[in-house]
Motif scaffolding. Structure first.
Motif, short mmCIF file in Angstrom:
data_model
loop_
_atom_site.label_atom_id
_atom_site.label_comp_id
_atom_site.label_asym_id
_atom_site.label_seq_id
_atom_site.Cartn_x
_atom_site.Cartn_y
_atom_site.Cartn_z
N LEU A 161 0.84 -1.20 0.00
CA LEU A 161 0.00 0.00 0.00
C LEU A 161 0.87 1.25 0.00
CD1 LEU A 161 -2.68 -1.06 2.65
CD2 LEU A 161 -2.91 -1.05 0.15
N PRO A 162 0.39 2.35 -0.61
CA PRO A 162 1.19 3.59 -0.62
C PRO A 162 1.41 4.10 0.80
CG PRO A 162 -0.59 3.69 -2.24
CD PRO A 162 -0.85 2.48 -1.40
N ASN A 163 2.57 4.70 1.00
CA ASN A 163 2.88 5.31 2.28
C ASN A 163 2.09 6.61 2.40
OD1 ASN A 163 4.04 6.24 4.65
ND2 ASN A 163 5.87 7.03 3.62
N PRO A 164 1.19 6.71 3.39
CA PRO A 164 0.38 7.92 3.51
C PRO A 164 1.21 9.08 4.06
CG PRO A 164 -0.08 6.47 5.34
CD PRO A 164 0.87 5.72 4.45
N GLY A 165 1.14 10.21 3.42
CA GLY A 165 1.81 11.38 3.97
C GLY A 165 1.18 11.78 5.28
N GLN A 166 -0.13 11.73 5.33
CA GLN A 166 -0.90 11.96 6.54
C GLN A 166 -2.06 10.97 6.54
OE1 GLN A 166 -2.10 16.06 6.52
NE2 GLN A 166 -0.13 16.79 7.28
N GLY A 167 -2.48 10.55 7.72
CA GLY A 167 -3.58 9.61 7.82
C GLY A 167 -3.14 8.18 7.54
N TRP A 168 -4.08 7.35 7.05
CA TRP A 168 -3.86 5.94 6.80
C TRP A 168 -4.25 5.60 5.37
CZ3 TRP A 168 -6.76 3.72 11.72
CH2 TRP A 168 -6.03 4.08 12.87
N THR A 169 -3.65 4.52 4.85
CA THR A 169 -4.07 3.92 3.59
C THR A 169 -4.53 2.51 3.89
OG1 THR A 169 -2.41 5.20 2.39
CG2 THR A 169 -3.41 3.34 1.24
N ALA A 170 -5.72 2.13 3.41
CA ALA A 170 -6.30 0.84 3.79
C ALA A 170 -6.93 0.15 2.58
CB ALA A 170 -7.35 1.04 4.89
N CYS A 171 -7.03 -1.18 2.68
CA CYS A 171 -7.76 -1.96 1.68
C CYS A 171 -8.34 -3.19 2.35
CB CYS A 171 -6.85 -2.35 0.52
SG CYS A 171 -5.62 -3.60 0.93
N LEU A 172 -9.30 -3.83 1.71
CA LEU A 172 -9.93 -5.05 2.21
C LEU A 172 -9.34 -6.25 1.48
CD1 LEU A 172 -13.67 -3.92 2.37
CD2 LEU A 172 -12.07 -4.17 4.28
N ILE A 173 -8.97 -7.29 2.25
CA ILE A 173 -8.42 -8.53 1.69
C ILE A 173 -9.13 -9.71 2.35
CG2 ILE A 173 -6.34 -9.92 1.31
CD1 ILE A 173 -4.67 -7.39 1.65
N ASP A 174 -10.07 -10.30 1.65
CA ASP A 174 -10.74 -11.53 2.13
C ASP A 174 -11.23 -11.40 3.57
OD1 ASP A 174 -10.08 -12.64 -0.31
OD2 ASP A 174 -8.21 -13.51 0.43
N GLY A 175 -11.95 -10.33 3.88
CA GLY A 175 -12.49 -10.17 5.22
C GLY A 175 -11.52 -9.57 6.22
N TRP A 176 -10.38 -9.13 5.76
CA TRP A 176 -9.40 -8.47 6.61
C TRP A 176 -9.23 -7.02 6.15
CZ3 TRP A 176 -6.21 -10.75 10.53
CH2 TRP A 176 -6.41 -12.12 10.70
N ILE A 177 -8.91 -6.13 7.12
CA ILE A 177 -8.50 -4.78 6.79
C ILE A 177 -6.99 -4.71 6.90
CG2 ILE A 177 -8.74 -2.32 7.30
CD1 ILE A 177 -11.23 -2.95 8.86
N ALA A 178 -6.31 -4.30 5.84
CA ALA A 178 -4.88 -4.05 5.87
C ALA A 178 -4.67 -2.55 5.82
CB ALA A 178 -4.17 -4.73 4.70
N VAL A 179 -3.96 -2.00 6.80
CA VAL A 179 -3.82 -0.55 6.93
C VAL A 179 -2.34 -0.20 7.07
CG1 VAL A 179 -4.48 1.51 8.23
CG2 VAL A 179 -6.04 -0.46 8.12
N ARG A 180 -1.87 0.70 6.23
CA ARG A 180 -0.52 1.24 6.38
C ARG A 180 -0.62 2.61 7.03
NH1 ARG A 180 4.28 1.36 1.75
NH2 ARG A 180 5.89 2.36 3.07
N THR A 181 0.10 2.76 8.15
CA THR A 181 0.00 3.99 8.92
C THR A 181 1.25 4.85 8.83
OG1 THR A 181 0.83 2.87 10.90
CG2 THR A 181 -1.56 2.89 10.55
N GLY A 182 2.30 4.36 8.20
CA GLY A 182 3.53 5.13 8.10
C GLY A 182 4.55 4.42 7.22
N PRO A 183 5.79 4.93 7.15
CA PRO A 183 6.79 4.33 6.27
C PRO A 183 7.04 2.86 6.56
CG PRO A 183 7.53 6.47 7.07
CD PRO A 183 6.29 6.14 7.83
N ASP A 184 7.09 2.47 7.83
CA ASP A 184 7.36 1.09 8.21
C ASP A 184 6.36 0.55 9.22
OD1 ASP A 184 10.05 0.41 6.91
OD2 ASP A 184 10.49 2.33 7.87
N GLN A 185 5.20 1.19 9.34
CA GLN A 185 4.21 0.79 10.33
C GLN A 185 2.88 0.48 9.65
OE1 GLN A 185 5.64 4.07 10.72
NE2 GLN A 185 7.41 3.16 11.75
N GLY A 186 2.13 -0.37 10.28
CA GLY A 186 0.80 -0.72 9.80
C GLY A 186 0.17 -1.75 10.72
N PHE A 187 -1.05 -2.14 10.39
CA PHE A 187 -1.72 -3.20 11.15
C PHE A 187 -2.74 -3.88 10.25
CE2 PHE A 187 -4.35 0.57 11.82
CZ PHE A 187 -5.65 0.08 11.67
N MET A 188 -3.20 -5.04 10.70
CA MET A 188 -4.22 -5.80 9.99
C MET A 188 -5.27 -6.25 10.99
SD MET A 188 -1.88 -7.86 7.20
CE MET A 188 -0.67 -8.40 8.40
#
Length: 394
Positions: free
Chosen positions: A146-173
């Motif tokens: 996912l693109p690195n968000p300058g501000q905020g989060w970038t997210a997408c749905l994958i088979d019932g999961w949320i994948a979220v990128r919150t920074g250059p090397d951070q994120g959660f699912m």
């Protein structure tokens, strides 16, 4: 089809390499000097047949690669690796021997992002990809694409999961139960915070937002497993490390016992030397430094200190001088010498008492029947004249 970069998103590990070989994968690619395209779902053999990428990147399914952030102190090298392993262990459902782990750089808030997957999953997918002509040395996380968000989060749905990128090397699912709104899942992950950062959602047909992420600097490395030998190496390293710790403990115990024995022997030797000094020089009131005091007594006798019955005068003067200097700070006296009925106290350079301290010494000397005079850094102690027992010798 030529591709500068080909990215593959794996499905959940089916449990065996046979089933994995027949599984569909999602893919996206970037043309040489062009934009990103979504390749949809394809079989692995079709991906290997249709693309000739210069660079291949593969990510695990969110169900196979938990990711978390742990608050850790500023460590480095092996200490940081050990701290991350210790943080992961209570969160994982398998022992550390059965896991492949990875972690990123420590953030400004003190958190270290980390992820893990089963070694069997890692080995299985590596073998399947290699047999299809798609070898890689690492498996990435879905949020890395996912693109690195300058501000905020970038997210997408994958088979019932949320994948979220919150920074250059951070994120959660975050797994979403069926029928739960994705925004509610984000709120749940944020601990119930009503105000969330701005979220940019990447749809399945938005290739640019779904595949174009750059700058993610960590992954799950294949070098850690080396076809399963790393697990055996880790299993072997633990007992070896245990034996090393035990050996060090035994060595330290022996060293402490030996040091205590030396200290006991040293004290016994010092007592013996003190006893011998007292036997040879009974006029010495207290033996503190046997060697130095013996040397001083020999010098005093060589200079004419009284011997035999007349030695009582010298002994009395020595005892009186010891009592007089009892309150002197340690290290202030350089030496004490006797000559012709006079005891001379040599001060160390710059350590002579001030005028007030000298007056106190003279007052104390008068009480003990002594005469005290200061002569260029040397304190001369003599018995006060019988006719003037309380007068200082000047």
């Amino acid at each position: 089809m030529k591709a500068e970069v080909l990215r593959i998103q794996l499905p959940p590990w089916p449990g065996g390499e046979g089933e994995a070989s027949q599984a569909e994968v999602r893919c996206g690619w970037r043309e040489p000097g062009g934009g990103w395209h979504d390749g949809g779902a394809r079989m692995l053999d079709a991906v290997a047949r249709d693309f000739q990428p210069k660079r291949l990147e593969v990510c695990l399914h969110p169900a196979d690669a938990p990711i978390a952030a742990f608050a850790l102190p500023p460590l480095s090298g092996r200490r940081l690796h050990a701290a991350v392993q210790g943080a992961i262990e209570p969160c994982a459902l398998q022992p550390l021997d059965a896991l492949v782990t990875g972690f990123g750089p420590r953030g400004a808030d003190g958190s270290v992002p980390a992820a893990w997957t089963g070694r069997a999953v890692m080995n299985g997918w590596m073998g399947v990809l290699r047999r299809h002509g798609l070898p890689v040395r690492e498996l990435r996380l879905p949020v890395a694409f996912l693109p690195n968000p300058g501000q905020g989060w970038t997210a997408c749905l994958i088979d019932g999961w949320i994948a979220v990128r919150t920074g250059p090397d951070q994120g959660f699912m975050q797994w979403l139960p069926e029928g739960v709104d994705p925004t509610a899942g984000l709120v749940a992950h944020a601990g119930g915070e009503a105000v969330l950062p701005a979220v940019q959602w990447a749809g399945n047909d938005d290739a640019l937002a779904r595949w174009s992420g750059e700058g993610w600097n960590w992954s799950l490395q294949a070098d850690d497993l080396a076809d399963g030998h790393a697990g055996a190496g880790l299993a072997l390293a633990r007992p070896v490390a245990g034996w090393a710790v035990l050996a060090i403990a035994v060595w330290l115990t022996g060293l402490n016992v030996y040091a205590a024995r030396l200290a006991t022997q040293g004290q016994a030797l010092k007592r013996q030397m003190a006893a011998r000094v007292k036997a040879v020089f009974p006029e010495v009131p207290v033996v503190v430094n046997p060697l130095q005091q013996t040397r001083q007594q020999l010098e005093a006798r060589a200079a004419g200190a009284p011997q035999g019955p007349a030695a009582s005068d010298y002994a009395g003067l020595s005892r009186a001088a010891v009592s007089l200097l009892a309150q002197t700070p340690p290290g202030q006296v350089q030496g004490v010498h006797y000559s012709a009925g006079e005891l001379r106290v040599q001060w160390r350079e710059g350590a002579a008492p001030n005028a007030q301290a000298k007056q106190a010494l003279q007052a104390q000397a008068r009480e003990q029947g002594l005469a005290v005079a200061d002569d260029a850094g040397v304190l001369r102690v003599t018995a006060a004249p019988a006719s003037e027992p309380g007068k200082d010798a000047q």
